[in-house]
Design an enzyme around this catalytic site. Structure first.
Site, PDB file in Angstrom:
ATOM      1  N   TYR A  53       0.948  -1.284  -0.086  1.00 27.95           N
ATOM      2  CA  TYR A  53      -0.077   0.072   0.124  1.00 27.95           C
ATOM      3  C   TYR A  53       0.936   1.320  -0.047  1.00 27.95           C
ATOM      4  O   TYR A  53       1.649   1.511   1.027  1.00 27.95           O
ATOM      5  CB  TYR A  53      -0.822  -0.068   1.190  1.00 27.95           C
ATOM      6  CG  TYR A  53      -1.985  -0.904   1.131  1.00 27.95           C
ATOM      7  CD1 TYR A  53      -2.302  -1.604   0.038  1.00 27.95           C
ATOM      8  CD2 TYR A  53      -2.931  -1.377   2.355  1.00 27.95           C
ATOM      9  CE1 TYR A  53      -3.205  -2.803   0.003  1.00 27.95           C
ATOM     10  CE2 TYR A  53      -3.812  -1.991   2.388  1.00 27.95           C
ATOM     11  CZ  TYR A  53      -4.042  -2.954   1.262  1.00 27.95           C
ATOM     12  OH  TYR A  53      -5.089  -3.993   1.075  1.00 27.95           O
ATOM     13  N   SER A 205     -13.761  -4.061   0.383  1.00 26.42           N
ATOM     14  CA  SER A 205     -14.899  -3.579  -0.343  1.00 26.42           C
ATOM     15  C   SER A 205     -15.947  -3.670  -0.222  1.00 26.42           C
ATOM     16  O   SER A 205     -17.097  -4.292  -1.066  1.00 26.42           O
ATOM     17  CB  SER A 205     -14.299  -3.719  -2.010  1.00 26.42           C
ATOM     18  OG  SER A 205     -14.969  -2.838  -2.700  1.00 26.42           O
ATOM     19  N   ALA A 208     -18.492  -2.029  -2.073  1.00 28.48           N
ATOM     20  CA  ALA A 208     -18.328  -2.198  -3.681  1.00 28.48           C
ATOM     21  C   ALA A 208     -17.706  -1.003  -4.530  1.00 28.48           C
ATOM     22  O   ALA A 208     -18.308  -0.474  -5.618  1.00 28.48           O
ATOM     23  CB  ALA A 208     -19.676  -2.370  -4.373  1.00 28.48           C
ATOM     24  N   GLY A 209     -16.618  -0.410  -3.824  1.00 29.88           N
ATOM     25  CA  GLY A 209     -15.857   0.500  -4.571  1.00 29.88           C
ATOM     26  C   GLY A 209     -16.753   1.698  -4.273  1.00 29.88           C
ATOM     27  O   GLY A 209     -16.662   2.647  -5.390  1.00 29.88           O
ATOM     28  N   GLY A 210     -17.615   2.311  -3.702  1.00 28.93           N
ATOM     29  CA  GLY A 210     -18.622   3.387  -3.588  1.00 28.93           C
ATOM     30  C   GLY A 210     -20.070   3.157  -4.153  1.00 28.93           C
ATOM     31  O   GLY A 210     -20.744   3.912  -4.271  1.00 28.93           O
ATOM     32  N   GLY A 214     -24.779   4.822  -2.273  1.00 30.90           N
ATOM     33  CA  GLY A 214     -25.765   5.614  -2.786  1.00 30.90           C
ATOM     34  C   GLY A 214     -25.628   6.997  -3.557  1.00 30.90           C
ATOM     35  O   GLY A 214     -26.492   7.635  -3.862  1.00 30.90           O
ATOM     36  N   LYS A 215     -24.445   7.357  -4.243  1.00 25.55           N
ATOM     37  CA  LYS A 215     -23.981   8.279  -4.805  1.00 25.55           C
ATOM     38  C   LYS A 215     -24.111   8.144  -6.255  1.00 25.55           C
ATOM     39  O   LYS A 215     -24.148   9.147  -7.376  1.00 25.55           O
ATOM     40  CB  LYS A 215     -22.685   8.624  -4.581  1.00 25.55           C
ATOM     41  CG  LYS A 215     -21.698   7.782  -5.032  1.00 25.55           C
ATOM     42  CD  LYS A 215     -20.228   8.224  -4.508  1.00 25.55           C
ATOM     43  CE  LYS A 215     -19.155   7.346  -4.974  1.00 25.55           C
ATOM     44  NZ  LYS A 215     -17.750   7.773  -4.611  1.00 25.55           N
TER      45      LYS A 215
END
Length: 333
Positions: A53, A205, A208-210, A214-215
């Protein structure tokens, strides 16, 4: 924040695990330290990183922060496998690299031991005996307390556990799979193996990667400008199942006064075999939202609606095994 035992071990960890993959270029050191302080103040004890990382910078940032903490109150997890990046060599999970890797991680983390040391991915070039014997020696030496794995297939996890049991070596006590309301392949083989063998599941995750924050909106027709989602990622998720899951997620969130991200994390927390989802936070605001996933529960009806929204046809042989005429014992018993 509640504590849970990691698999069948006596090690207790917080029900949320703080992922630190963005520490470095994505999250500078002062902000990262603030995020770590906030997480611990909320009752968090479980922190996950990896040697790759930010090229080791994530471990270094955690290490500088650790100097001002009670080390015994925290569970630090890191991973080893090799350099990740264009043109960089992959070192694998052989004895030479693991022994060098653990010492490098200990130096960066500025600690005498690692609570949970994980193989980042299956190494198809190294005999499994070599990897597991080396990890066992690290536990015996005191440099590592427990060992785990990430990104394995079901048969690989089972083989590793069986081999460790046969040889009397320290077994994997945890598994890090991709798992969330949209990515549920781990339910087919990995979670059943983990449940049967007493392996704690730490989901990466979980949003799910955002996508489960809700965006995203179907009406947008593509990824938002400046967002994390690429066109390829959008195309992979732009389907009826995704929008069905998001519709139910938003509905449940509105019913109970929570954000979609909090509901999505809570769903993972309440799934069988799950020890903790790994929540990543580039900003204190993101962490604050994620921390809202604890201290309450989804009821059985809400869990059913969320789960069924993402259900789909089972692949072979799971479709045969799930036929009512062949099921002799209800699932989970």
């Amino acid at each position: 924040m509640d504590k849970r035992f990691l698999g069948r071990t006596g090690l207790q960890v917080s029900e949320l695990c703080l992922g630190t993959m963005t520490f470095g270029p994505g999250t500078d050191e002062p902000t990262a330290h603030h995020i770590l302080d906030t997480f611990v103040a909320a009752g968090g004890t479980f922190i996950d990183t990896a040697d790759t990382y930010s090229g080791g910078l994530s471990e270094e940032i955690i290490g500088s922060w650790l100097q001002h903490q009670n080390r015994d109150d925290l569970v630090i997890a890191t991973k080893v496998y090799g350099e990740a990046g264009p043109g960089l060599p992959v070192r694998g999970a052989g004895r030479k690299h693991i022994l060098a890797g653990v010492d490098a991680s200990l130096r960066r983390l500025r600690t005498d031991f690692i609570d949970l040391y994980q193989i980042h991915v299956w190494d198809d070039a190294t005999p499994l005996e070599e990897t597991l014997a080396t990890l066992d020696a690290l536990v015996t030496s005191g440099k590592v307390r427990f060992i785990g794995a990430s990104n394995l297939a079901g048969w690989q996890l089972q083989k590793a556990i069986d081999l460790s049991n046969h040889r009397g070596w320290e077994p994997y006590v945890s598994l890090q799979p991709l798992y969330n309301l949209l990515d549920r392949d781990a339910e087919l083989d990995l979670v059943p193996v983990a449940l049967n063998e007493g392996v704690g599941v730490i989901a990466w995750s979980p949003l799910a990667g955002g996508w489960l924050s809700g965006k995203y909106s179907k009406d947008a027709g593509g990824p938002p400008a400046g967002g994390r989602s690429s066109q390829a990622d959008w195309d992979a998720h732009d389907n009826d199942r995704t929008w069905r899951v998001l519709d139910v997620l938003r509905t449940v969130a509105a019913e109970i006064g929570k954000t979609p991200a909090q509901v999505a994390l809570r769903w993972v927390l309440q799934r069988p075999g799950l020890t903790a989802p790994i929540v990543g936070a580039r900003t204190p605001e993101q962490l604050a939202d994620n921390l809202g996933a604890v201290g309450w529960e989804l009821d059985a009806e809400q869990m059913r609606r969320l789960t069924e929204a993402g259900d789909g046809p089972l692949p072979y042989p799971h479709n045969i095994l799930a036929m009512p005429q062949f099921v002799r014992r209800p699932r989970g018993r």
